[in-house]
Design an enzyme around this catalytic site. Structure first.
Site, mmCIF file in Angstrom:
data_model
loop_
_atom_site.group_PDB
_atom_site.id
_atom_site.type_symbol
_atom_site.label_atom_id
_atom_site.label_comp_id
_atom_site.label_asym_id
_atom_site.label_seq_id
_atom_site.Cartn_x
_atom_site.Cartn_y
_atom_site.Cartn_z
ATOM 1 N N HIS A 16 0.828 -1.202 0.000
ATOM 2 C CA HIS A 16 0.000 0.000 0.000
ATOM 3 C C HIS A 16 0.865 1.255 0.000
ATOM 4 O O HIS A 16 0.553 2.239 -0.684
ATOM 5 C CB HIS A 16 -0.930 -0.014 1.215
ATOM 6 N N ASP A 114 -6.133 5.757 2.027
ATOM 7 C CA ASP A 114 -6.036 4.368 1.583
ATOM 8 C C ASP A 114 -7.344 3.640 1.895
ATOM 9 O O ASP A 114 -8.093 4.009 2.808
ATOM 10 C CB ASP A 114 -4.866 3.700 2.316
#
Length: 473
Positions: A16, A114
């Site tokens: 990520h 995110d």
């Protein structure tokens, strides 16, 4: 500094972080009016997640800055994706946003969180700042997640009932019915609360002003159209493939790997690598070794172990491979095979000697295989990887199946062993240059590069996002 400021907040996982930092670089390079601040969430020390500074080239990029948030104690220190851990991040994020706003150098025009940081949307709302989400998996998986959330909230369906069932689900972002056996394990987790947590995250995604996805139109045209046609889903922007090209540099082990590949024929090597959390039991290792020996193909095998049994998310290198490999294996395959620990995956896939990739089907790995034109044999393990494997095999017809519904994660720590025969058969099909998937992957390689060029699908989509958020700022 630019006139418009975007704040990006990645979740702490390496994959990520890589995608989000890649997006940040893409944004500041695209429009000189933009500046980007990435807020780095500190992980508990025991997770062994290295600092972004150790992994990515982030120095001296105009318009881009990084702020490391202070480490915060939470009631669930061992889970960086837990509700408690993410809720604890609101305070340091709030403080950082205040300081950026008080500086007066730029106007904060948006906060991009995110997919696992949706609780931070609360902070954006407090400041009256538009929020967006960056979905680091594919568009089809996003659609699957939102569809299951809708089944729960609109039709009172208990998603965990799908566990171990033969149900076939009709999901708008997939052309084919999706077997329940390829659903992410977390969605089937009733006792640990993972299913509710993940679907609540999906519900919050619907609150944002837009969704950026690390994919491109030519790869997921059906899924992206399906998302765009749904009026209950925020605008979707495909901005990928975002890939981390950073090299560690001056790494002796990496140099030895590349030197070995330099001595192999073109497209002759099958590369086995299962991600930062991919490891196997001794019995499984022996099955893989036997399959590689019997297949007759050249191979490069990234073999790693669990550092601690109580932490399945942490893996490390073996001190001595002979401790776990069949007796005499390394000697017998020395002329055509090499076993390594950590692997510079992108550098390996980019090498002309590599012709096939046995992968856990993490989304970043899929994008890297597409970018380099190396076809995949699927061996998913955790997260959404089973769904990714299904998509690559059945939807896109760009991969070979070794196993599609294999699991080895927090719900099924010991998956059913994949046999020598299954592995060997998958490798032989994968490495057959007459296989149609080779042509499809090579074509998609060209499409992936064109998508990012001026006038390409992702180039245009990112431009649309920038224009729209500036207008609404």
């Amino acid at each position: 500094m630019g006139k418009f400021e975007l704040i990006l907040i990645p979740s702490p996982g390496i994959g990520h972080l890589a995608s989000t930092i890649g997006l940040a670089k893409l944004l500041v390079s695209r429009d000189e009016r933009l500046s980007v601040t990435v807020l780095i969430i500190q992980t508990p020390p025991e997770t062994n997640i290295k600092s972004y500074k150790d992994i990515f080239a982030t120095d001296s990029i105009s318009g881009l800055q990084f702020i490391e948030l202070p480490r915060v104690e939470s009631s669930a220190p061992n889970s960086v994706l837990s509700d408690e851990f993410m809720a604890a991040q609101k305070k340091p994020v709030r403080y950082a946003v205040e300081k950026i706003a008080e500086s007066g150098k730029t106007r904060i025009s948006g906060i991009i969180v995110d997919m696992f940081c949706t609780q931070i949307i609360d902070v954006a709302n407090e400041f009256g700042i538009p929020s967006y989400v960056f979905f680091t998996s594919g568009a089809a998986t996003l659609g699957l997640t939102l569809h299951l959330q809708n089944l729960r909230d609109e039709f009172s369906k208990d998603i965990t009932e799908f566990k171990d069932s033969d149900v076939q689900l009709s999901v708008p972002t997939f052309v084919n019915p999706v077997p329940a056996k390829v659903l992410p394990s977390i969605l089937l987790d009733k006792t640990g609360g993972g299913s509710a947590r993940f679907l609540n995250m999906a519900k919050r995604i619907r609150e944002t002003k837009g969704i950026l996805i690390n994919t491109f139109l030519e790869l997921e045209s059906h899924a992206l159209k399906s998302l765009s046609d749904d009026e209950n889903i925020p605008p979707v922007y495909s901005v990928g493939p975002i890939i981390n090209f950073t090299k560690k540099g001056n790494n002796q082990e990496e140099d030895l790997i590349i030197k070995w590949l330099d001595n192999q024929p073109i497209s002759s090597v099958v590369f086995l690598c299962f991600g930062s959390m991919g490891s196997f039991d001794n019995d499984e290792i022996k099955e893989i070794a036997s399959a590689l020996e019997r297949s007759g193909h050249r191979f490069l095998w990234s073999l790693r172990k669990l550092s601690r049994k109580d932490k399945p998310s942490v893996s490390s290198d073996y001190e001595n491979f002979e401790d776990v490999l069949p007796k005499g294996f390394l000697e017998r395959i020395s002329a055509r095979g090499k076993v390594i620990g950590w692997s510079p995956q992108m550098e390996v896939l980019s090498h002309s000697a590599v012709g096939g990739f046995v992968s856990h089907c993490g989304w970043n790995s899929i994008l890297e295989s597409v970018w380099t034109g190396v076809p995949i044999a699927t061996w998913p393990m955790y997260a959404e990887q089973q769904a990714n494997a299904f998509q690559m095999i059945k939807e896109l017809e760009m991969a070979v199946e070794i196993k599609m519904d294999y699991r080895k994660d927090f719900l099924t720590p010991k998956g059913k062993i994949v046999t020598t025969e299954e592995i060997e058969n998958g490798i032989k099909i994968l490495m057959d240059p007459e296989n149609e998937i080779w042509k499809k992957v090579k074509q998609m390689k060209e499409n992936s590069r064109m998508a990012l060029e001026k006038g390409g699908s992702s180039y245009n989509s990112l431009g649309t996002f920038i224009n729209e958020f500036m207008v609404n700022a």
